[in-house]
Design an enzyme around this catalytic site. Structure first.
Site, mmCIF file in Angstrom:
data_model
loop_
_atom_site.group_PDB
_atom_site.id
_atom_site.type_symbol
_atom_site.label_atom_id
_atom_site.label_comp_id
_atom_site.label_asym_id
_atom_site.label_seq_id
_atom_site.Cartn_x
_atom_site.Cartn_y
_atom_site.Cartn_z
ATOM 1 N N CYS A 1 0.825 -1.210 0.000
ATOM 2 C CA CYS A 1 0.000 0.000 0.000
ATOM 3 C C CYS A 1 0.862 1.265 0.000
ATOM 4 O O CYS A 1 0.663 2.163 -0.846
ATOM 5 C CB CYS A 1 -0.950 -0.013 1.192
ATOM 6 S SG CYS A 1 -0.165 -0.501 2.755
HETATM 7 N N1 LIG Z 1 -4.786 -4.063 4.877
HETATM 8 C C1 LIG Z 1 -4.192 -3.397 3.892
HETATM 9 O O1 LIG Z 1 -4.401 -2.177 3.699
HETATM 10 C C2 LIG Z 1 -3.230 -4.101 2.969
HETATM 11 C C3 LIG Z 1 -2.878 -5.416 3.139
HETATM 12 N N2 LIG Z 1 -1.972 -6.003 2.288
HETATM 13 C C4 LIG Z 1 -1.576 -7.396 2.467
HETATM 14 O O2 LIG Z 1 -2.702 -8.231 2.199
HETATM 15 C C5 LIG Z 1 -2.641 -9.386 3.005
HETATM 16 C C6 LIG Z 1 -3.940 -9.486 3.813
HETATM 17 O O3 LIG Z 1 -3.996 -8.363 4.679
HETATM 18 P P1 LIG Z 1 -5.265 -7.993 5.552
HETATM 19 O O4 LIG Z 1 -6.490 -8.488 4.890
HETATM 20 O O5 LIG Z 1 -5.147 -6.582 5.893
HETATM 21 O O6 LIG Z 1 -4.986 -8.868 6.862
HETATM 22 P P2 LIG Z 1 -6.055 -9.518 7.857
HETATM 23 O O7 LIG Z 1 -5.278 -9.842 9.074
HETATM 24 O O8 LIG Z 1 -7.238 -8.645 7.987
HETATM 25 O O9 LIG Z 1 -6.469 -10.862 7.120
HETATM 26 C C7 LIG Z 1 -5.574 -11.906 6.922
HETATM 27 C C8 LIG Z 1 -6.303 -13.099 6.364
HETATM 28 O O10 LIG Z 1 -5.399 -14.196 6.239
HETATM 29 C C9 LIG Z 1 -5.993 -15.370 6.780
HETATM 30 N N3 LIG Z 1 -4.963 -16.225 7.373
HETATM 31 C C10 LIG Z 1 -4.306 -16.042 8.548
HETATM 32 N N4 LIG Z 1 -3.448 -17.047 8.766
HETATM 33 C C11 LIG Z 1 -3.567 -17.883 7.702
HETATM 34 C C12 LIG Z 1 -2.939 -19.098 7.359
HETATM 35 N N5 LIG Z 1 -2.029 -19.673 8.150
HETATM 36 N N6 LIG Z 1 -3.296 -19.702 6.196
HETATM 37 C C13 LIG Z 1 -4.215 -19.136 5.388
HETATM 38 N N7 LIG Z 1 -4.850 -17.977 5.670
HETATM 39 C C14 LIG Z 1 -4.522 -17.357 6.830
HETATM 40 C C15 LIG Z 1 -6.963 -14.845 7.812
HETATM 41 O O11 LIG Z 1 -8.114 -15.627 7.940
HETATM 42 P P3 LIG Z 1 -8.297 -17.003 8.638
HETATM 43 O O12 LIG Z 1 -7.556 -16.914 9.940
HETATM 44 O O13 LIG Z 1 -9.767 -17.116 8.757
HETATM 45 O O14 LIG Z 1 -7.687 -17.955 7.679
HETATM 46 C C16 LIG Z 1 -7.461 -13.564 7.200
HETATM 47 O O15 LIG Z 1 -8.531 -13.835 6.339
HETATM 48 C C17 LIG Z 1 -1.410 -9.244 3.875
HETATM 49 O O16 LIG Z 1 -0.320 -9.916 3.301
HETATM 50 C C18 LIG Z 1 -1.179 -7.751 3.875
HETATM 51 O O17 LIG Z 1 0.139 -7.428 4.159
HETATM 52 C C19 LIG Z 1 -1.435 -5.343 1.228
HETATM 53 C C20 LIG Z 1 -1.777 -4.047 0.999
HETATM 54 C C21 LIG Z 1 -2.650 -3.302 1.877
HETATM 55 C C1 LIG Z 2 -1.084 0.621 9.247
HETATM 56 C C2 LIG Z 2 -0.187 -0.567 9.060
HETATM 57 O O1 LIG Z 2 0.205 -1.201 10.017
HETATM 58 N N1 LIG Z 2 0.130 -0.881 7.820
HETATM 59 C C3 LIG Z 2 0.970 -2.004 7.508
HETATM 60 C C4 LIG Z 2 0.914 -2.292 6.068
HETATM 61 C C5 LIG Z 2 1.246 -3.766 5.911
HETATM 62 C C6 LIG Z 2 1.205 -4.340 4.602
HETATM 63 O O2 LIG Z 2 0.427 -4.024 3.757
HETATM 64 O O3 LIG Z 2 2.129 -5.294 4.516
HETATM 65 P P1 LIG Z 2 2.801 -5.885 3.241
HETATM 66 O O4 LIG Z 2 2.530 -4.932 2.131
HETATM 67 O O5 LIG Z 2 4.220 -5.956 3.582
HETATM 68 O O6 LIG Z 2 2.162 -7.180 2.984
HETATM 69 C C7 LIG Z 2 2.420 -1.759 7.946
HETATM 70 O O7 LIG Z 2 2.829 -0.609 8.018
HETATM 71 O O8 LIG Z 2 3.152 -2.738 8.118
#
Ligand SMILES: NC(=O)C1=CN([C@@H]2O[C@H](COP(=O)(O)OP(=O)(O)OC[C@H]3O[C@@H](n4cnc5c(N)ncnc54)[C@H](OP(=O)(O)O)[C@@H]3O)[C@@H](O)[C@H]2O)C=CC1
Ligand SMILES: CC(=O)N[C@@H](CCC(=O)OP(=O)(O)O)C(=O)O
Length: 345
Positions: free
Chosen positions: A149
Site C-alpha cells: 500500500c
Molecule cells: N490491509 C491493507 O491495507 C493491505 C494489506 N496487504 C496485504 O494483504 C494481506 C492481507 O492483509 P489484511 O487483509 O489486511 O490482513 P487480515 O489480518 O485482515 O487478514 C488476513 C487473512 O489471512 C488469513 N490467514 C491467517 N493465517 C492464515 C494461514 N495460516 N493460512 C491461510 N490464511 C490465513 C486470515 O483468515 P483465517 O484466519 O480465517 O484464515 C485472514 O482472512 C497481507 O499480506 C497484507 O500485508 C497489502 C496491501 C494493503
Molecule cells: C497501518 C499498518 O500497520 N500498515 C501495515 C501495512 C502492511 C502491509 O500491507 O504489509 P505488506 O505490504 O508488507 O504485505 C504496515 O505498516 O506494516
C-alpha cells in the site's frame, strides 16, 4: 471467469469480495479461510448480506487450482510463500496481495520480513504489478505480485521525476501516514482504540518492510538510485494513506512545469488524477475508490519538490489494484468493476 479469494475473512479479503461481487467479468465462486469452515462470510461481516451468499471454505490448493481461473491471495506474509507455488503452474492465474513475492533479492526478504523467502526462481517469474508502470508484463503474468500500500502511493507520486532524472536520488524523503485498516483485522496495542484514537504515532522507524520494495522499483527506473528515508505513521482513521515526498530538484523548475509533466505522464491512466496547483488532496477524496490523487509544488526558496499522493489503502493499495491487474491479465477493460466513485464526506 471464475475468481476465488483466499484470506477472505480479513480486510483485504472482504474488499476483494465487495469489488468482485460487482464485477461484470469475474464471478466470485468461492472464498476460503484457514480458521472457519462452512460459515457464511456475513456472520462476521453483515455489510455483505445479500451481496455475498458464499460460506467460508477450507483451503484445498489442489481443488482451488482446478476450479478457478484466478485466485486472489489475501493472506499474511509468509503464508503466500507456501500457498502461491501450490496454486501456480496450472490453469489458474494467481494474484498475491502480500509482500512474499515482491522482493527479487531473497536476502532482502529475509532481512526485512524476518521470514524464509519463497523459491528465488518462483519470485523471479512473479510480475510486480504497479499497474500504471508495468502494463505489458502484467498482461502476460501468470503469477502477479501486487505492490504494498505505501509503495503504491509513494511510487506513483515519484515516478515522473525519477524516470526523467529531475530529482536528486540521494535525497528522497518519504513521509507517509496510514489509517488503521492497513494493519489488517487483528488487534495489537498500536491499533487498540484507546491508544490510536485521538493520537498520532510513528512506527517501524527505519525498519519498515516497504523500504526495500520502494528502493527496488526506484533502482529499476533510475541508475543513480540511493537509499531512501521512509517513515510511517498511524492515523486515527479507518482507511487512507497520504505519502508526502520531498526531494531537491536537479535544476530549477517551476511548479507549473512539474505539474505539466505529471499531467502529460498520467493522461491515459484512468486511476491517477493529477490535481491543479495548490489543490492538495486529502485521503477522504479517494476513500472507497481506486484513485490515486497526486499534487506537486516547488518550494522556490529551497529548490525542493514536494509531492503529495493519496490512496485508499484497501482499494488502490490492495484489492482494487489487484483487480486492475487481473483485468489486464484477462484482457478485460483495465477499469472493469472499479468505476465506483469516492465516498465524500
Ligand atoms: N490491509 C491493507 O491495507 C493491505 C494489506 N496487504 C496485504 O494483504 C494481506 C492481507 O492483509 P489484511 O487483509 O489486511 O490482513 P487480515 O489480518 O485482515 O487478514 C488476513 C487473512 O489471512 C488469513 N490467514 C491467517 N493465517 C492464515 C494461514 N495460516 N493460512 C491461510 N490464511 C490465513 C486470515 O483468515 P483465517 O484466519 O480465517 O484464515 C485472514 O482472512 C497481507 O499480506 C497484507 O500485508 C497489502 C496491501 C494493503
Ligand atoms: C497501518 C499498518 O500497520 N500498515 C501495515 C501495512 C502492511 C502491509 O500491507 O504489509 P505488506 O505490504 O508488507 O504485505 C504496515 O505498516 O506494516
Amino acid at each position: 471467469m471464475k475468481a476465488s479469494v483466499i484470506g477472505a475473512s480479513g480486510y483485504g479479503g472482504i474488499e476483494l469480495i465487495r469489488l468482485l461481487s460487482n464485477h461484470p467479468d469475474f464471478e466470485l465462486q468461492a472464498i476460503y479461510s484457514s480458521s472457519k469452515e462452512n460459515v457464511p462470510v456475513t456472520e462476521d461481516y453483515p455489510h455483505l448480506a445479500e451481496i455475498c451468499p458464499l460460506p467460508l471454505t477450507k483451503i484445498d490448493p489442489v481443488a482451488i487450482k482446478e476450479t478457478s481461473d484466478v485466485v486472489f491471495l489475501a493472506v499474511p506474509s509468509g503464508i503466500a510463500t507456501e500457498l502461491a507455488p501450490q496454486l501456480a503452474g496450472g490453469h489458474a492465474k494467481v494474484v498475491d496481495l502480500s509482500g512474499d513475492l515482491r522482493l527479487k533479492e531473497t536476502d532482502d526478504y529475509k532481512k526485512w520480513y524476518k521470514k524464509e523467502p519463497a523459491d528465488r526462481a518462483f519470485i523471479a517469474d512473479a510480475v510486480y504489478g504497479l499497474t500504471e508502470w508495468n502494463r505489458e508484463n502484467v498482461k502476460t503474468a501468470k503469477v502477479l505480485s501486487n505492490p504494498g500500500c505505501f509503495p503504491t502511493a509513494a511510487l506513483l507520486g515519484l515516478a515522473p521525476v525519477v524516470k526523467n532524472n529531475l530529482i536528486d536520488m540521494k535525497n528522497i524523503v518519504i513521509d507517509a501516514k496510514s489509517g488503521v485498516s492497513g494493519a489488517g483485522r487483528g488487534l495489537s496495542p498500536l491499533v487498540h482504540f484507546a491508544e490510536m484514537n485521538d493520537n498520532f504515532r510513528i512506527y517501524k522507524v527505519n525498519e519498515h518492510q516497504h523500504i526495500p520494495e520502494i528502493e527496488q522499483q526506484l533502482a529499476w527506473w533510475n541508475k543513480d538510485t540511493a537509499p531512501i528515508t521512509f517513515s510511517t505513521h498511524l492515523l486515527p482513521v479507518s482507511r487512507g494513506i497520504m505519502a508526502t515526498m520531498y526531494a531537491p530538484l536537479t535544476s530549477a523548475m517551476t511548479t507549473e512545469e512539474v505539474y505539466a509533466l505529471y499531467v502529460e505522464t498520467y493522461k491515459n491512466d484512468p486511476f491517477v488524477r493529477v490535481r491543479p496547483s495548490k489543490q492538495f488532496p486529502g485521503i477522504k477524496e479517494v476513500a472507497g475508490s481506486n484513485f490515486c490523487d497526486i499534487s506537486v509544488d516547488v518550494d522556490t526558496r529551497t529548490n525542493r519538490l514536494v509531492i503529495v499522493s493519496v490512496i485508499d489503502n484497501l482499494v488502490k493499495g490492495a484489492a482494487g489494484q489487484a483487480i486492475q491487474n487481473a483485468n489486464l491479465m484477462f484482457n478485460f477493460d483495465e477499469a472493469s468493476g472499479l468505476k465506483g466513485f469516492p465516498m465524500y464526506p
